[in-house]
Enzyme design. Sequence first.
Site, PDB file in Angstrom:
ATOM      1  N   ASP A 166      11.828 -12.170 -14.378  1.00  0.00           N
ATOM      2  CA  ASP A 166      11.750 -12.837 -15.404  1.00  0.00           C
ATOM      3  C   ASP A 166      12.830 -11.788 -16.565  1.00  0.00           C
ATOM      4  O   ASP A 166      12.697 -10.568 -15.925  1.00  0.00           O
ATOM      5  CB  ASP A 166      10.525 -12.862 -15.701  1.00  0.00           C
ATOM      6  CG  ASP A 166       9.729 -12.015 -16.555  1.00  0.00           C
ATOM      7  OD1 ASP A 166       9.855 -11.096 -15.025  1.00  0.00           O
ATOM      8  OD2 ASP A 166       9.012 -12.092 -17.265  1.00  0.00           O
ATOM      9  N   HIS A 207       9.663  -8.233 -10.686  1.00  0.00           N
ATOM     10  CA  HIS A 207       9.278  -8.790 -11.381  1.00  0.00           C
ATOM     11  C   HIS A 207      11.152  -9.822 -11.699  1.00  0.00           C
ATOM     12  O   HIS A 207      12.125  -9.027 -11.768  1.00  0.00           O
ATOM     13  CB  HIS A 207       9.113  -9.291 -12.960  1.00  0.00           C
ATOM     14  CG  HIS A 207       9.391  -7.803 -13.928  1.00  0.00           C
ATOM     15  ND1 HIS A 207      10.711  -8.924 -14.525  1.00  0.00           N
ATOM     16  CD2 HIS A 207       9.218  -7.192 -13.812  1.00  0.00           C
ATOM     17  CE1 HIS A 207      10.947  -7.681 -15.559  1.00  0.00           C
ATOM     18  NE2 HIS A 207      10.258  -6.926 -14.884  1.00  0.00           N
ATOM     19  N   HIS A 241      15.598  -4.115 -21.915  1.00  0.00           N
ATOM     20  CA  HIS A 241      15.352  -5.005 -23.345  1.00  0.00           C
ATOM     21  C   HIS A 241      16.398  -4.809 -24.534  1.00  0.00           C
ATOM     22  O   HIS A 241      15.924  -5.507 -26.074  1.00  0.00           O
ATOM     23  CB  HIS A 241      14.120  -4.383 -24.732  1.00  0.00           C
ATOM     24  CG  HIS A 241      12.717  -4.836 -22.813  1.00  0.00           C
ATOM     25  ND1 HIS A 241      11.638  -5.153 -23.225  1.00  0.00           N
ATOM     26  CD2 HIS A 241      12.478  -5.000 -21.401  1.00  0.00           C
ATOM     27  CE1 HIS A 241      10.608  -4.913 -22.456  1.00  0.00           C
ATOM     28  NE2 HIS A 241      11.045  -5.355 -21.377  1.00  0.00           N
ATOM     29  N   GLU A 252      11.285  -0.941 -10.630  1.00  0.00           N
ATOM     30  CA  GLU A 252      11.806  -1.113 -12.672  1.00  0.00           C
ATOM     31  C   GLU A 252      12.962  -0.296 -12.195  1.00  0.00           C
ATOM     32  O   GLU A 252      12.981   0.792 -11.519  1.00  0.00           O
ATOM     33  CB  GLU A 252      10.559  -0.486 -12.655  1.00  0.00           C
ATOM     34  CG  GLU A 252       9.290  -1.408 -13.350  1.00  0.00           C
ATOM     35  CD  GLU A 252       9.795  -2.693 -14.604  1.00  0.00           C
ATOM     36  OE1 GLU A 252      10.879  -2.448 -15.509  1.00  0.00           O
ATOM     37  OE2 GLU A 252       9.032  -3.919 -14.316  1.00  0.00           O
ATOM     38  N   GLU A 301       6.721 -11.155 -15.956  1.00  0.00           N
ATOM     39  CA  GLU A 301       5.550  -9.620 -16.330  1.00  0.00           C
ATOM     40  C   GLU A 301       6.413  -9.796 -17.543  1.00  0.00           C
ATOM     41  O   GLU A 301       5.603  -8.160 -18.697  1.00  0.00           O
ATOM     42  CB  GLU A 301       6.649  -8.801 -15.754  1.00  0.00           C
ATOM     43  CG  GLU A 301       6.006  -7.024 -15.063  1.00  0.00           C
ATOM     44  CD  GLU A 301       7.069  -6.282 -15.793  1.00  0.00           C
ATOM     45  OE1 GLU A 301       6.511  -5.143 -16.319  1.00  0.00           O
ATOM     46  OE2 GLU A 301       8.282  -6.630 -16.653  1.00  0.00           O
ATOM     47  N   GLU A 302       7.790  -9.964 -18.416  1.00  0.00           N
ATOM     48  CA  GLU A 302       7.590  -9.168 -19.633  1.00  0.00           C
ATOM     49  C   GLU A 302       6.641  -9.745 -21.142  1.00  0.00           C
ATOM     50  O   GLU A 302       7.046 -10.285 -21.780  1.00  0.00           O
ATOM     51  CB  GLU A 302       8.960  -9.984 -20.315  1.00  0.00           C
ATOM     52  CG  GLU A 302      10.291  -8.926 -19.518  1.00  0.00           C
ATOM     53  CD  GLU A 302      10.404  -7.629 -19.425  1.00  0.00           C
ATOM     54  OE1 GLU A 302       9.288  -7.004 -20.220  1.00  0.00           O
ATOM     55  OE2 GLU A 302      11.042  -6.749 -18.874  1.00  0.00           O
TER      56      GLU A 302
END
Lengths: 352, 352
Positions: free
Chosen positions: A71, A69, A328, A154, A125-126
């Site tokens: 984003d 992803h 994150h 990932e 995705e987030e």
Amino acid sequence: MILDLSATAADLTASLVDVESVSGNEQRLADEIHAALAGLPHLTVHRDGNAIVARTALGRAQRVAIAGHIDTVPLAGNLPSRVSGGVLHGLGSCDMKGGVAVALRLAAHLAAPSRDVTYVFYDGEEVEAERNGLLRLSRSSPELLAADFAILMEPTDGQVEGGCQGTMRAQVRATGERAHSARSWMGRNAIHEAGAILDVLRGYQARQPDVEGLRYHEGLNAVGITGGVAGNVIPDECVVTVNYRFAPDRSVEQARAHLEDVFAGWEVQVTDAVSGARPGLDQPAVGSFVAAMGGTPRAKLGWTDVARFDALGIPAVNFGPGDSLVAHAPHEHVRLAQIEDCEARMRTWLAA
Amino acid sequence: MILDLSATAADLTASLVDVESVSGNEQRLADEIHAALAGLPHLTVHRDGNAIVARTALGRAQRVAIAGHIDTVPLAGNLPSRVSGGVLHGLGSCDMKGGVAVALRLAAHLAAPSRDVTYVFYDGEEVEAERNGLLRLSRSSPELLAADFAILMEPTDGQVEGGCQGTMRAQVRATGERAHSARSWMGRNAIHEAGAILDVLRGYQARQPDVEGLRYHEGLNAVGITGGVAGNVIPDECVVTVNYRFAPDRSVEQARAHLEDVFAGWEVQVTDAVSGARPGLDQPAVGSFVAAMGGTPRAKLGWTDVARFDALGIPAVNFGPGDSLVAHAPHEHVRLAQIEDCEARMRTWLAA
């Protein structure tokens, strides 16, 4: 700027980080990726919104999907990127522009891989599932995603992580009877009653099952609690929101039955759930990748989009640079050497 | 309409109920009361906003204050009033327009009471303290409230209720450490930790002390709880809001110390507190009223404005028609015969 796919994967990661792409704001980065891949003669490029799919068509016996992803979670004062001591810091450096850089490098430079490859770069995705670009593609153009095996890039610290755990949220409701708090014995306090729900959570023993040789680790936790009517009222309702992370040997239905059993005596309302994915390590296509990457595969504990490939019948693993423990986090970062190492190992496997 | 003070107390109560006076909207009712009392030669009438003070000045040896608030809680589909089987239903019928009607009747018809009387009709009792008309009067014109004894005509079912309990709200805070809920063992769940706070509340034994011959009944209850960061995060904070109702043998400071003791080990933050009022039944002025009203005095458990008189050094009791258990309920009501009976007993006492 046009992304320079001849730069090293490390430099390319820094360039990707510096194109801010918080969920909902992926267009510029999608445009850059689209432009960088569109001119390559060995790829057929498709675009769906801010998702890009680029495929080789060499007639190989096997096809592998390599997905990431584009984003990120919101800004946290961590742009632009900076490099210090061989480590790249910045938003998305770990989750997961290092993996995207590896995939872009492979797409650009492997004109004749040993397996056909479908590169997938997707948005959303987030955030909530309905905005997920891979979900959108799986509904609108499943044929574009068809593959024997998928690698989701990932952050796994450069180790193969198999499958993923499912996740379910539920509201567990304690009830009571309102009364004026000056005469509390006329009512029944639902918040006090919820103490018994918290007792169940505090005493809960989480399973750690082996599934296809990988050890998962479940968890059952309160992630929210709310109750109260007014400062002078004995409350008649208290709701505990629990999050159950369950190993891929349990289906969503089995997870629901388990919660209803654990919280027998209270109303349990499941608000959302997604199944996990079995690791698929017994599949030949997966086995060759695991052997080529080396190391001992681990279980993936967090839910990832491997479950979307699993739902399409495509075995999938997680593999990419970066430590998921700092994903994150405002201080997220990635070791530059690990990005290069991931690229080198995958290039070797795809060249074989 | 001008209120007809020659109507029976029962009919007058119905008229008062039908002038809607939800807190903040008392002006029309205050105007009516002002107009009805202003022409009476034996009273000197003062007005402060929507509070009316009417005093006799006969030079009697004693002065008694008779007070009632004229506002109500919000509408609940319970206006206009209706009478059925000798019971008046409607907003404010119980809390406390029956008591206001009794006070208005005494004000109008007792031109020469045996004690000087200060009648107080005030606004803003059902909302936050800063809007309370009796508090405003006690600051702006305490001389208007001066008395040897005060009767607050809150609903007590026609029984003398002495003093009142204090009330304190506090936030008790459980803390933890955030983590992703897929790896919950990396953090410490503050909501689970709050289970120990709820255990304390569930096991709490409330005091029921005798104070000046009246038996009070304390209570310590959660009235609110809140915790949670996001559906996939182990929360690092959970706050339980507790309400402590304490007997008038404890001061606010003693109540605070008690909460800090009960919740030792957690952060306790007192957010608001008001002291109770001792019953004052040993005061001669109070004793004569209690004897005249008959029955056995009870402890007042809910906080009332008697505490404001107590703070001015004026002993005070609660006495009025209506059952406090239906106060603030949509179905609040009052027996008409009880209103008349309260008036008759007070008239006899003031004539003696």
